[in-house]
Design an enzyme around this catalytic site. Sequence first.
Site, PDB file in Angstrom:
ATOM      1  N   LYS A   1     -17.442  47.749 -19.573  1.00 59.37           N
ATOM      2  CA  LYS A   1     -17.025  47.822 -18.173  1.00 59.37           C
ATOM      3  C   LYS A   1     -15.503  47.924 -18.111  1.00 59.37           C
ATOM      4  O   LYS A   1     -14.789  47.187 -18.790  1.00 59.37           O
ATOM      5  CB  LYS A   1     -17.502  46.585 -17.422  1.00 59.37           C
ATOM      6  CG  LYS A   1     -17.814  46.819 -15.944  1.00 59.37           C
ATOM      7  CD  LYS A   1     -18.472  45.596 -15.349  1.00 59.37           C
ATOM      8  CE  LYS A   1     -18.963  45.853 -13.956  1.00 59.37           C
ATOM      9  NZ  LYS A   1     -19.474  44.620 -13.318  1.00 59.37           N
TER      10      LYS A   1
HETATM   11  O1  G3P Z   1     -20.113  42.610 -10.720  1.00 58.80           O
HETATM   12  C1  G3P Z   1     -19.629  43.639  -9.903  1.00 58.80           C
HETATM   13  C2  G3P Z   1     -19.920  43.384  -8.444  1.00 58.80           C
HETATM   14  O2  G3P Z   1     -21.300  43.458  -8.216  1.00 58.80           O
HETATM   15  C3  G3P Z   1     -19.398  42.046  -7.962  1.00 58.80           C
HETATM   16  O3  G3P Z   1     -19.486  42.067  -6.596  1.00 58.80           O
HETATM   17  O4  G3P Z   1     -18.318  41.396  -4.505  1.00 58.80           O
HETATM   18  O5  G3P Z   1     -20.301  40.096  -5.294  1.00 58.80           O
HETATM   19  O6  G3P Z   1     -18.144  39.912  -6.542  1.00 58.80           O
HETATM   20  P1  G3P Z   1     -19.039  40.797  -5.697  1.00 58.80           P
END
Ligand code: G3P
Length: 224
Positions: free
Chosen positions: A84
């Site tokens: 990633k």
């Molecule tokens: O892991 C990537 C993404 O899905 C994280 O999103 O905004 O829930 O931290 P968030």
Amino acid sequence: MKLFLDTGDVDEVRKAAEWGVIDGVTTNPTLIAKSGKGFRETVLKICDLVPGGAISAEVVATDYDTMLKEAMEIASWHEQIVVKVPLIEPGIRLVTSLAERGVRTNVTLVFTVSQALLAAKAGATFISNFVGRVDDVSGDGMEAVAATVDMVEAYGYESEVLVASVRHPQHVVQAVAARAHIATMPLGVMQQLFKHPLTDLGLKRFLDDWNKAGLSIFEPSGVA
Ligand code: G3P
């Protein structure tokens, strides 16, 4: 559409893997830190729990040379690992280098179709369009997802569009409508996908009627 679990929690992965419907797991530095466990051990346990699944593990450096070293180390841990990479200038350079080496990449923290275009041109395996964080600031996160799907299809890029930062089931519904390739989400959101009150009511009615009739599957007479 492929479904990925967004977590660094091995127990959550174990639970979701039992359903037989997840195709991978995405982690990020915050999720790994939250797990309280080591990075390599966590990622390897997740690989074992989702055989053949794409398991995203993120570099944390922001200079190209160190990012490349980190990426090659992470990729060496397991064949299921997808490196990633954040969408920054050295990150796109890294994606290009890793594509030349046959290392799969997931370009993260993508918010616009122009960012996604850079990732696709660099040869990203997955492009993680974040939706929830845009919605969190009164934007329409899904707008860029639809534009990204159209873009990769219009120009024939091989990158798969991965809807990330999913906050609720409606994001999944919208991801399907946008013809996204993948949605990644926390376990709680994935569990919400199962839920509908009419399903619960219908099942209760089936079982009440069955029990009232005194029926049995295992008794030869068919009656309990
Ligand atoms: O892991 C990537 C993404 O899905 C994280 O999103 O905004 O829930 O931290 P968030």
